[in-house]
Scaffold this motif. Structure first.
Motif, mmCIF file in Angstrom:
data_model
loop_
_atom_site.group_PDB
_atom_site.id
_atom_site.type_symbol
_atom_site.label_atom_id
_atom_site.label_comp_id
_atom_site.label_asym_id
_atom_site.label_seq_id
_atom_site.Cartn_x
_atom_site.Cartn_y
_atom_site.Cartn_z
ATOM 1 N N SER A 138 50.128 30.443 41.373
ATOM 2 C CA SER A 138 51.224 30.490 40.415
ATOM 3 C C SER A 138 51.531 31.924 39.995
ATOM 4 O O SER A 138 52.691 32.337 39.917
ATOM 5 C CB SER A 138 50.826 29.658 39.196
ATOM 6 O OG SER A 138 51.799 29.736 38.205
ATOM 7 N N ASP A 139 50.474 32.716 39.769
ATOM 8 C CA ASP A 139 50.668 34.105 39.330
ATOM 9 C C ASP A 139 51.252 34.958 40.456
ATOM 10 O O ASP A 139 52.164 35.761 40.239
ATOM 11 C CB ASP A 139 49.331 34.698 38.842
ATOM 12 C CG ASP A 139 48.196 34.520 39.854
ATOM 13 O OD1 ASP A 139 48.260 33.577 40.681
ATOM 14 O OD2 ASP A 139 47.231 35.312 39.829
ATOM 15 N N GLY A 140 50.753 34.757 41.658
ATOM 16 C CA GLY A 140 51.202 35.577 42.782
ATOM 17 C C GLY A 140 52.636 35.288 43.189
ATOM 18 O O GLY A 140 53.382 36.190 43.577
ATOM 19 N N LEU A 141 53.040 34.020 43.092
ATOM 20 C CA LEU A 141 54.411 33.690 43.467
ATOM 21 C C LEU A 141 55.403 34.342 42.508
ATOM 22 O O LEU A 141 56.458 34.827 42.904
ATOM 23 C CB LEU A 141 54.608 32.169 43.509
ATOM 24 C CG LEU A 141 53.900 31.473 44.677
ATOM 25 C CD1 LEU A 141 54.003 29.957 44.535
ATOM 26 C CD2 LEU A 141 54.465 31.910 46.020
ATOM 27 N N ARG A 142 55.017 34.359 41.231
ATOM 28 C CA ARG A 142 55.868 35.046 40.251
ATOM 29 C C ARG A 142 55.964 36.532 40.585
ATOM 30 O O ARG A 142 57.034 37.139 40.538
ATOM 31 C CB ARG A 142 55.247 34.836 38.859
ATOM 32 C CG ARG A 142 56.092 35.333 37.722
ATOM 33 C CD ARG A 142 55.366 35.058 36.395
ATOM 34 N NE ARG A 142 56.038 35.711 35.296
ATOM 35 C CZ ARG A 142 56.928 35.104 34.495
ATOM 36 N NH1 ARG A 142 57.223 33.850 34.694
ATOM 37 N NH2 ARG A 142 57.505 35.773 33.512
ATOM 38 N N HIS B 99 46.070 32.480 42.324
ATOM 39 C CA HIS B 99 45.891 32.941 43.710
ATOM 40 C C HIS B 99 44.443 32.782 44.181
ATOM 41 O O HIS B 99 43.518 32.762 43.366
ATOM 42 C CB HIS B 99 46.369 34.378 43.858
ATOM 43 C CG HIS B 99 45.529 35.388 43.147
ATOM 44 N ND1 HIS B 99 45.699 35.720 41.825
ATOM 45 C CD2 HIS B 99 44.490 36.136 43.583
ATOM 46 C CE1 HIS B 99 44.819 36.626 41.465
ATOM 47 N NE2 HIS B 99 44.061 36.892 42.519
ATOM 48 N N GLN B 100 44.296 32.687 45.498
ATOM 49 C CA GLN B 100 42.975 32.442 46.079
ATOM 50 C C GLN B 100 42.710 33.414 47.214
ATOM 51 O O GLN B 100 43.636 33.890 47.876
ATOM 52 C CB GLN B 100 42.916 31.032 46.666
ATOM 53 C CG GLN B 100 42.896 29.923 45.623
ATOM 54 C CD GLN B 100 42.695 28.564 46.257
ATOM 55 O OE1 GLN B 100 42.973 28.367 47.438
ATOM 56 N NE2 GLN B 100 42.214 27.627 45.478
ATOM 57 N N SER B 101 41.433 33.647 47.472
ATOM 58 C CA SER B 101 41.046 34.489 48.597
ATOM 59 C C SER B 101 41.354 33.773 49.904
ATOM 60 O O SER B 101 41.506 32.546 49.942
ATOM 61 C CB SER B 101 39.549 34.778 48.543
ATOM 62 O OG SER B 101 38.837 33.570 48.791
ATOM 63 N N GLU B 102 41.434 34.559 50.961
ATOM 64 C CA GLU B 102 41.649 33.989 52.290
ATOM 65 C C GLU B 102 40.582 32.933 52.591
ATOM 66 O O GLU B 102 40.875 31.852 53.102
ATOM 67 C CB GLU B 102 41.626 35.126 53.321
ATOM 68 C CG GLU B 102 42.028 34.666 54.702
ATOM 69 C CD GLU B 102 42.342 35.808 55.665
ATOM 70 O OE1 GLU B 102 43.094 36.718 55.305
ATOM 71 O OE2 GLU B 102 41.833 35.757 56.800
ATOM 72 N N MET B 103 39.337 33.259 52.223
ATOM 73 C CA MET B 103 38.230 32.355 52.519
ATOM 74 C C MET B 103 38.395 31.008 51.800
ATOM 75 O O MET B 103 38.162 29.957 52.369
ATOM 76 C CB MET B 103 36.935 33.031 52.051
ATOM 77 C CG MET B 103 35.718 32.632 52.788
ATOM 78 S SD MET B 103 34.428 33.877 52.583
ATOM 79 C CE MET B 103 34.384 34.140 50.824
ATOM 80 N N GLN B 104 38.847 31.078 50.533
ATOM 81 C CA GLN B 104 38.968 29.842 49.755
ATOM 82 C C GLN B 104 40.117 28.967 50.284
ATOM 83 O O GLN B 104 39.989 27.745 50.377
ATOM 84 C CB GLN B 104 39.183 30.162 48.272
ATOM 85 C CG GLN B 104 39.167 28.925 47.381
ATOM 86 C CD GLN B 104 37.882 28.111 47.522
ATOM 87 O OE1 GLN B 104 36.778 28.668 47.563
ATOM 88 N NE2 GLN B 104 38.005 26.801 47.660
ATOM 89 N N VAL B 105 41.217 29.606 50.641
ATOM 90 C CA VAL B 105 42.344 28.840 51.197
ATOM 91 C C VAL B 105 41.893 28.152 52.478
ATOM 92 O O VAL B 105 42.177 26.975 52.731
ATOM 93 C CB VAL B 105 43.550 29.767 51.477
ATOM 94 C CG1 VAL B 105 44.664 28.986 52.178
ATOM 95 C CG2 VAL B 105 44.066 30.386 50.190
ATOM 96 N N GLU B 106 41.157 28.901 53.280
ATOM 97 C CA GLU B 106 40.674 28.355 54.543
ATOM 98 C C GLU B 106 39.771 27.142 54.304
ATOM 99 O O GLU B 106 39.888 26.125 54.987
ATOM 100 C CB GLU B 106 39.943 29.465 55.313
ATOM 101 C CG GLU B 106 39.763 29.140 56.775
ATOM 102 C CD GLU B 106 39.435 30.364 57.628
ATOM 103 O OE1 GLU B 106 39.736 31.507 57.211
ATOM 104 O OE2 GLU B 106 38.871 30.158 58.707
ATOM 105 N N ARG B 107 38.903 27.246 53.304
ATOM 106 C CA ARG B 107 38.029 26.110 52.971
ATOM 107 C C ARG B 107 38.857 24.870 52.602
ATOM 108 O O ARG B 107 38.599 23.774 53.075
ATOM 109 C CB ARG B 107 37.144 26.470 51.765
ATOM 110 C CG ARG B 107 35.881 27.198 52.118
ATOM 111 C CD ARG B 107 34.962 27.284 50.881
ATOM 112 N NE ARG B 107 34.139 28.474 51.006
ATOM 113 C CZ ARG B 107 34.176 29.517 50.189
ATOM 114 N NH1 ARG B 107 34.983 29.531 49.139
ATOM 115 N NH2 ARG B 107 33.401 30.550 50.388
#
Lengths: 124, 514, 451
Positions: free
Chosen positions: B365-369, C45-53
């Motif tokens: 949500s924060d990054g899209l903003r 937002h999430q790290s690449e690793m977390q999105v992948e999980r």
């Protein structure tokens, strides 16, 4: 008779009760290189101001409107193979079609050569 | 920047036609052969064929290449393309932003890429969960209650939204009377094309001097024969439609529906929810806002969010969550609503759904903003840094793209097209030209949020130098451009007058000539 | 934020160059009522690793085609795609470029589109093909609209043996555009009298090849009968590999050929993205939807390619365009062309023969089971079988045995009285061992049914 002109940049010239229609030099210049022309078939009835043909350049397509009402007599099939004629000779060899006009009074709605020249000048 | 040194020497000719790393490459049909193949297949077991009388007498007359030859062919072709990975690609309205490679990796997980659309739903619960989660993100970001995921691209999403509107009007028994769709002059061409496809009459609304919908003219056109308005917001001039809520209210009062072209949603994602603006339907180009790659023209994906007034008409299929997991509603009989029909075979662009969700989760949500803010910041930075030498037809701030007209080129003998082609020699893909149509010689620059300040500074300096050059009468730098690209200007008139749309052998060409 | 290059320092400096204090000043045109107070209620937002999980967890719940004996078709087919194809389409210059509007710096895309068009022409036996559509179903919908434009009529006669989803797309476009459709009653192996349904308002007849139930027929006679009544014959090919072995629709006299190109170069992807094929007779060129790539020369006289005849398209013709389509399936058509190039005509023929042979082997095995009847007499790589119990139930029982046994007709045609009919496809991806496992599993499942 001398030619008459529309605000959409068609010209019309009368030979007896047969009218010949094309687009003006100004129109062909605005369009750029003409690459395709779609013509009406003989016998089609058209009303003044309705679409009668289509002229296409690389980047634009425009309708050619019937300056007056009547019946299409002959499309200029030469344009199908040689659309460049519209650029090279818009006033003569690059004509689009001939038609039998049904209401000569409609010609009065059109501009003469001088009025058209003024009109084009105004367009800048 | 260095002063331009006049460099008029001809490019060196070579024996091969190659020029160092720019390698000429023939067509497959000129290098391959019909008895060559780059694929080893198991032998065909002997069977009695069951082809009836339909077996072709011979193999298709298409050449093959071994794997090394095929790779070389396509790699050489690739080297003749500009790409976002290689450099700035500021095509306004097209949103050429970075395509994260995590998205590519995720889309290739066999659990998504190697499943069949008509497998039993019990074997694809994870895929349906992904679609459901994507739908949740899209609905939340737009504050809209429903989304149709299946449209295959932006224009297809427009069609979906307008079909839902048509269905709603039909359900009200007003299909015979509501025939008119209002479309601003500045609209994408897809808008009038979509309305016409559904049998509506397109009625253009003029723009005001501000580059926005002329509110008075719009209200004058309202009536009980108006089906909908199709409005892009932010609009194609890169501006937010200030009066949008008033437009929505007046339209709704007159009984019409509000279609919003969501092509430019990337400018406001996370900061503004279209549902708060009174919109009834809006498509979202996943390949713009949510970074799925453009791939040289596709594939796209155009999920379409729908308001309360339209959600009952959402097309088939859609995913529902139940006690025993997820289910797909594929048939009208399974649906408790009034779906208007089906847009497409199967369920939509799953490969794009995975990429988009991967992008959304990465940003959050924060990054899209932040995405929207940086996109708008970058565009305004370009506008502010160029408007003293180029002519901007409308006052800022702009949203995600900066619009200029060709006023600053007047009297230089250089046109927008030439200016754009000179950018090619400088290593840039030109901006969008001659669109929107409401501006003379338009140049629409969309840097996107994934460009650094250094990149923008060099770009700005380059454009300033080009403007200087045009004013200094160095017209050849423009009219001869591009001189350094793999090809110089191409003869489009010839291509259109005598179309050659496929390769033909010398014999075939000779035969056709007879 | 790994994808965003601007630093806080950059942002501050840029705002001051613009002459505003905060980013909010750039959003002043947003009406106050629509300004948000805080972030939208979604995870951060999430790290690449977390999105992948997260995504791996979802992917892991799905049963993939390569890990089980797999026999689903019905418009999407499991084929082996050579490793180099995916490498080619992941080249940055192909993956991350736009529609080739600036031909001087997009010759790569333009040349493969020209090669794609040539390959589609040769496979279908048609003189012109466009640079691809969204998929087979939407291409078919567009073909019907094109036939209406050409003939200035508004009714299509549609084979009941057309894929029901394709039919759904045509029905929807027809409902919405004020057009009509007519169809004969459907049956698994009936020969349809489509000619009888043609009336003076009819623009076209739409048939599928091989049809939805797998049958193949020579449409040459149908083509001339349709055309003698002033209509166009539209032939739909959802399995493009079949044209490696079958007579070409163009040679049968088809006026428009549409198809699904997924089988070449593109994975199953749960239904998309795929690549729509669209080819026609030359005289209908100006009425075609979609992009066309053409050959020309540059200012130095060197051969090059451009998008051409674009006055048909929405960005120029607006409400008079032949279609509202804008995006095509560029990258999927590259996958198609790369795979087709690797195969060559000889490789494609071999591949098609292997597909057919596997299907014949499987049909023989299944036909030998008591209570099972193969009901498609001639077929390519897919056929229909009649079962002694509802097909959906059998398919679920086969899943328990880790076999994905096909697509029940009832899933797509619930009102057709064909609950006991199952569509079964076999391709080169099936080994002989897969066929044996399927036969044994089905015998086992049916034992349970009769008991």
């Amino acid at each position: 008779m001398s030619k008459k002109f529309t605000k959409d940049h068609e010209w019309i010239s009368l030979e007896g009760d047969l009218a010949r229609i094309g687009i003006t030099d100004y129109a062909q210049e605005q369009l750029g290189d003409v690459v395709f022309v779609e013509l009406p078939e003989a016998g089609r009835q058209v009303e003044q101001g309705n679409d009668a043909a289509v002229v296409e350049s690389v980047k634009a397509a425009s309708e050619v409107y019937a300056p007056v009402s009547g019946e299409i007599v002959e499309p200029n099939v030469k344009l199908e193979d040689e659309p460049a004629l519209v650029n090279q000779d818009p006033a003569e060899g690059g004509w689009f079609f001939t038609m039998k006009i049904s209401n000569p009074d409609e010609l009065n709605d059109l501009m003469d050569e001088a009025a058209y020249a003024d009109y084009v000048k105004e367009l800048g | 920047m260095n002063e331009m040194t006049p460099m008029k020497q001809e490019r060196k000719q070579t024996f091969t036609g190659h020029q160092a790393l720019i390698l000429e490459e023939k067509l497959i049909f000129e290098i391959g052969s019909a008895d060559k193949s780059g694929v080893d297949l198991e032998p065909v077991p002997p069977v009695n064929t069951r082809l009836g009388d339909c077996m072709a007498p011979a193999k298709p007359d298409l050449p093959g290449l071994s794997e090394p030859e095929a790779l070389r062919h396509f790699v050489r072709l690739s080297q003749k393309n500009h790409s976002i990975d290689a450099g700035l690609y500021p095509l306004g309205s097209c949103t050429m932003k970075h395509n994260p490679r995590l998205n590519e990796k995720m889309a290739r997980l066999p659990g998504f890429s190697d499943i069949h659309p008509l497998q039993p739903v019990s074997t694809v619960q994870g895929a349906l969960e992904l679609m459901d989660e994507l739908a949740h993100w899209l609905k939340t970001l737009t504050n809209m209650p429903a989304v149709a995921l299946s449209p295959k691209a932006g224009a297809h999403g427009e069609l979906c939204g307008m079909m839902a509107i048509r269905a709603a009007i039909e359900a009200r028994g007003e299909l015979e009377t509501r025939r008119r769709v209002l479309v601003p002059e500045s609209a994408h061409g897809t808008n009038p094309a979509t309305a016409a496809l559904l049998g509506f009459k397109v009625d253009e609304i003029p723009a005001n001097a501000d580059g926005r919908v002329d509110l008075a003219a719009f209200k004058d056109k309202l009536g009980d024969d108006v089906a909908a308005i199709m409005l892009t917001n932010p609009n194609t001039c890169g501006l937010f439609e200030r009066d949008i809520i008033e437009i929505a209210d007046a339209l709704h009062e007159a009984g019409g529906y509000f279609y919003c072209d969501g092509a430019n949603f990337n400018a406001i994602v996370g900061r503004v929810r279209p549902g708060d603006l009174g919109i009834d339907a809006m498509h979202i180009n996943l390949h713009k806002t949510f970074s799925t790659p453009h791939g040289g023209g596709g594939p796209g994906s155009g999920p379409t969010v729908l308001s309360d007034r339209l959600k009952a008409f959402a097309p088939l299929p859609y995913v529902v969550a139940g006690e025993n997991g997820f289910d797909l509603i594929e048939l009208e009989a399974q649906s408790g609503d009034q779906p208007f029909g089906r847009m497409v075979a199967f369920h939509g662009q799953m490969g794009m759904f995975v990429r988009a969700l991967s992008y959304m989760k990465s940003h959050g949500s924060d990054g899209l903003r932040q995405v929207a803010e940086d996109a708008v910041l970058n565009a305004n930075y370009v506008l502010a840094s160029l408007q003293d030498v180029m002519t901007a037809p409308f006052a800022g701030p702009c949203m995600h793209e900066a619009l200029f007209d060709d006023g600053f080129l007047k009297g230089t003998g250089v046109e927008t097209l030439d200016f754009a082609k000179a950018m090619i020699d400088e290593g840039y893909h030109p901006m969008t030209m001659y669109f929107p149509l409401v501006v003379h010689g338009a140049m629409l620059i969309e840097p996107t949020e994934t460009e650094s300040r250094d990149t923008l500074d060099l770009f700005i300096a380059t454009l300033r130098d080009l403007v200087r050059s045009a004013n200094a009468g160095e017209t050849e730098r423009f009219t001869n451009a591009p001189e350094l690209a793999p090809r110089r200007r191409l003869d489009e008139t010839r291509a259109a007058r005598q179309p050659i749309l496929r390769w033909q052998s010398a014999e075939e060409t000779a035969q056709a000539a007879e | 934020m790994r994808y965003l290059p601007l630093t806080p320092t950059d942002r501050g400096a840029m705002l001051s160059r613009i002459g505003v204090d905060t980013i909010d000043d750039l959003f002043i045109d947003v009406p106050e009522a629509a300004r948000l107070d805080g972030p939208i209620n979604l995870p951060p937002h999430q790290s690449e690793m977390q999105v992948e999980r997260d995504l791996l967890a979802m992917a892991a719940q799905n049963k993939t085609a390569s890990t089980v004996p797999f026999f689903c078709g019905a418009g999407a087919y499991k084929h082996h795609v050579p490793a180099s194809v995916d490498h080619i389409i992941q080249r940055s210059e192909f993956l991350t470029s736009y529609t080739p509007y600036q031909p001087e710096i997009t010759q790569g895309t333009l040349q493969y589109l020209f090669e794609f068009q040539t390959q589609v022409c040769e496979l279908t036996g048609m003189p012109v093909a466009n640079a691809s559509m969204y998929d087979g179903s939407t291409a078919t919908g567009e073909a019907v609209l094109m036939a209406h434009r050409i003939t200035r009529k508004k009714r299509a006669v549609i084979s009941a043996r057309l894929h029901p989803h394709y039919r759904g797309v045509i029905d929807n476009l027809s409902d919405m555009g004020g057009f009509e459709v007519a169809s004969p009653d459907d049956s698994v192996n009936g020969v349809e009298d489509l000619i009888a349904l043609i009336d003076e308002d009819t623009s076209s007849v739409v048939v599928q090849y091989p049809d939805f139930f797998g049958s193949i027929r020579d449409y040459s006679t149908l083509a001339s009968e349709v055309q003698s009544r002033g209509c166009l014959l539209i032939v739909v090919v959802p399995e493009i590999i079949s044209l490696g072995l079958l007579k070409r629709p163009g040679d049968m006299g088809a006026d428009i050929v549409t198809g699904e190109g997924q089988s070449l170069g593109n994975g199953l992807n749960f239904g998309g993205p795929y690549v729509g094929l669209f080819a026609a007779k030359e005289k209908y060129l100006r009425q075609m939807p979609g992009r066309l790539c053409g050959e020309t020369v540059d200012a130095d006289g060197k051969r090059g390619f451009v998008l051409t005849l674009s006055t048909r398209e929405q960005h120029i013709r607006r409400d008079k365009a032949t279609s509202n389509i804008c995006t095509n399936s560029g990258l999927c058509s590259l996958a198609f062309t790369a795979h087709m190039t690797l195969l060559g005509g000889q490789g494609l023929r071999h591949l098609a023969e292997l597909n057919h042979a596997r299907a014949v082997q499987l049909a023989d095995k299944l036909d030998s089971i008591t209570g099972v009847e193969v009901v498609t007499p001639t077929f390519f790589n897919e056929f229909a079988i009649r079962l002694p119990a509802p097909a959906e139930q059998i398919v679920e029982a086969l899943v328990e045995k880790s076999v994905l046994g096909g697509v029940p007709v009832s899933r797509l045609m619930p009102d057709s009285d064909m609950d006991d009919v199952l569509l079964v496809a076999a391709t080169e991806a099936n080994t002989e061992a897969d066929l044996e496992i399927y036969e044994a599993a089905l015998r086992d499942v049916l034992k349970g049914v009769s008991a």
